[in-house]
Enzyme design. Sequence first.
Site, short mmCIF file in Angstrom:
data_model
loop_
_atom_site.label_atom_id
_atom_site.label_comp_id
_atom_site.label_asym_id
_atom_site.label_seq_id
_atom_site.Cartn_x
_atom_site.Cartn_y
_atom_site.Cartn_z
N CYS A 114 18.71 33.06 62.42
CA CYS A 114 17.72 34.06 61.97
C CYS A 114 18.30 35.48 61.97
O CYS A 114 17.75 36.37 61.32
CB CYS A 114 16.48 34.02 62.85
N HIS A 250 12.67 40.94 61.41
CA HIS A 250 12.70 39.50 61.16
C HIS A 250 11.29 38.97 61.45
O HIS A 250 10.66 39.37 62.43
CB HIS A 250 13.73 38.84 62.06
N ASN A 280 8.36 31.97 59.12
CA ASN A 280 9.70 32.41 59.48
C ASN A 280 10.70 31.77 58.52
O ASN A 280 10.91 30.56 58.57
CB ASN A 280 9.97 31.99 60.94
O1 UT7 Z 1 13.33 33.17 64.51
C1 UT7 Z 1 13.99 32.66 65.61
C2 UT7 Z 1 13.37 33.11 66.85
N1 UT7 Z 1 12.17 32.38 67.11
C3 UT7 Z 1 11.18 32.98 67.70
O2 UT7 Z 1 11.28 34.15 67.93
C4 UT7 Z 1 10.00 32.17 68.15
C5 UT7 Z 1 9.56 32.67 69.50
N2 UT7 Z 1 8.48 31.94 70.09
C6 UT7 Z 1 7.21 31.97 69.61
O3 UT7 Z 1 6.95 32.53 68.59
C7 UT7 Z 1 6.13 31.34 70.44
O4 UT7 Z 1 6.66 31.00 71.70
C8 UT7 Z 1 5.48 30.10 69.80
C9 UT7 Z 1 4.63 30.52 68.64
C10 UT7 Z 1 6.56 29.13 69.36
C11 UT7 Z 1 4.57 29.40 70.82
O5 UT7 Z 1 3.58 30.30 71.31
P1 UT7 Z 1 3.33 30.44 72.87
O6 UT7 Z 1 2.21 31.37 73.03
O7 UT7 Z 1 4.64 30.84 73.50
O8 UT7 Z 1 2.89 28.98 73.28
P2 UT7 Z 1 3.58 28.00 74.33
O9 UT7 Z 1 4.87 27.47 73.80
O10 UT7 Z 1 3.57 28.61 75.68
O11 UT7 Z 1 2.52 26.81 74.31
C12 UT7 Z 1 1.17 27.02 74.73
C13 UT7 Z 1 0.41 25.74 74.47
C14 UT7 Z 1 1.10 24.49 75.01
O12 UT7 Z 1 0.12 23.62 75.49
P3 UT7 Z 1 -0.20 23.53 77.07
O13 UT7 Z 1 1.09 23.08 77.69
O14 UT7 Z 1 -0.59 24.90 77.48
O15 UT7 Z 1 -1.30 22.52 77.13
C15 UT7 Z 1 1.72 23.89 73.76
O16 UT7 Z 1 1.88 22.49 73.88
O17 UT7 Z 1 0.24 25.54 73.06
C16 UT7 Z 1 0.68 24.22 72.72
N3 UT7 Z 1 1.19 24.24 71.35
C17 UT7 Z 1 0.42 24.08 70.28
N4 UT7 Z 1 -0.90 23.88 70.16
C18 UT7 Z 1 -1.40 23.76 68.94
C19 UT7 Z 1 2.49 24.42 70.94
N5 UT7 Z 1 2.54 24.37 69.60
C20 UT7 Z 1 1.27 24.17 69.17
C21 UT7 Z 1 0.70 24.04 67.90
N6 UT7 Z 1 -0.65 23.84 67.83
N7 UT7 Z 1 1.41 24.11 66.76
#
Ligand code: UT7
Length: 323
Positions: A114, A250, A280
Amino acid sequence: MSLKAVVLGCGTYLPERVLTNDDLAKRVDTSDKWIRERTGIRERHIAAEGEFTSDLAVAASRNALEMAGFSPSDIDLVVVATTTPDLTFPATAAIVQAKLGIENGAAFDIQAVCSGFIYALSTVEKFLTSGQHKRALLIGAETFSRILDWEDRATCVLFGDGAGAFVMEAQKEAQAQGRGVIASYLRSDGRLVDLLYVDGGVSTTKTAGHVRMQGNRVFREAVVRISEAMETVARQAGVSANDIDWFVPHQANERIIQGVVKKLDLRPDQVISTIAGQGNTSAASIPLAYCAGVNDGRIKPGDLVMLEAMGGGLTWGAALLRA
Ligand code: UT7
């Protein structure tokens, strides 16, 4: 007299097919609400079967050449930032060069995921200001949909396909009139490879593999490292946050972008955001957003623009240019 690397045109291309959050909710356990609230994404574009990264890159390049008023034969350097090349070799840039009918100069790819467009911009700037090349096509192009695990809701909702291109020219300082790339700053830390990687490759599995990410940890690293890169570039250039006209980040997550805006005391209305409609697009996201700002009249010649990215590696960086 020293040379500056000036952006004279930009162009974009997005595949026709649109995949909405609701479409994704039919495939994996997710919802439009979760995706919008956690990322800012509503929909993304997906390349058609038989539509390759080089095709996206060529379409964006033609638009950029038209804006700059050049023909392909005016170009003597083609650099493509991509993580999703058409083939293992040759470079997608060489394929783009051939498809555009360019017979001069050199063509190569840059792989920094990225952050690829920032790495490529910094590289092209050095090739142009050294006098080695005169006019470059700098392209970020991805068919990221091809390396997604469509069963993994934590990653498949985030990414999309697309391409953006800059036409850049080496101009003498006086001719450039203050325009061009002013400073860039690149960083990487390979110890953090496990945070974001693809679980396959030519030398290991002989497959392309799928994206794996510890999103939460990447998120926490992003705001800190991106802000540090932007502060470094601003310091190198001797400018403050107040001097910046536009912020072209980005497009990984709207919440990361807002975190950086807050940390650096920028205004939300300085941000060019395309994440809602594109997701993204990895190395393509910065030129896609930059060009959106140029096309709708926000970014004007002479404006000071800050670019930044972070991606797998981890890699990250920032660049400052005068449009
Ligand atoms: O471009 C390269 C660089 N990439 C990035 O910069 C991405 C950086 N990361 C992010 O943007 C975020 O971390 C995400 C959008 C990927 C995830 O958001 P988050 O607020 O960090 O969520 P999390 O990973 O802490 O997950 C929270 C909950 C989890 O469930 P539990 O364990 O709390 O029950 C996940 O399993 O959300 C769940 N979850 C989803 N739920 C519904 C993860 N993906 C999804 C989904 N739909 N698609």
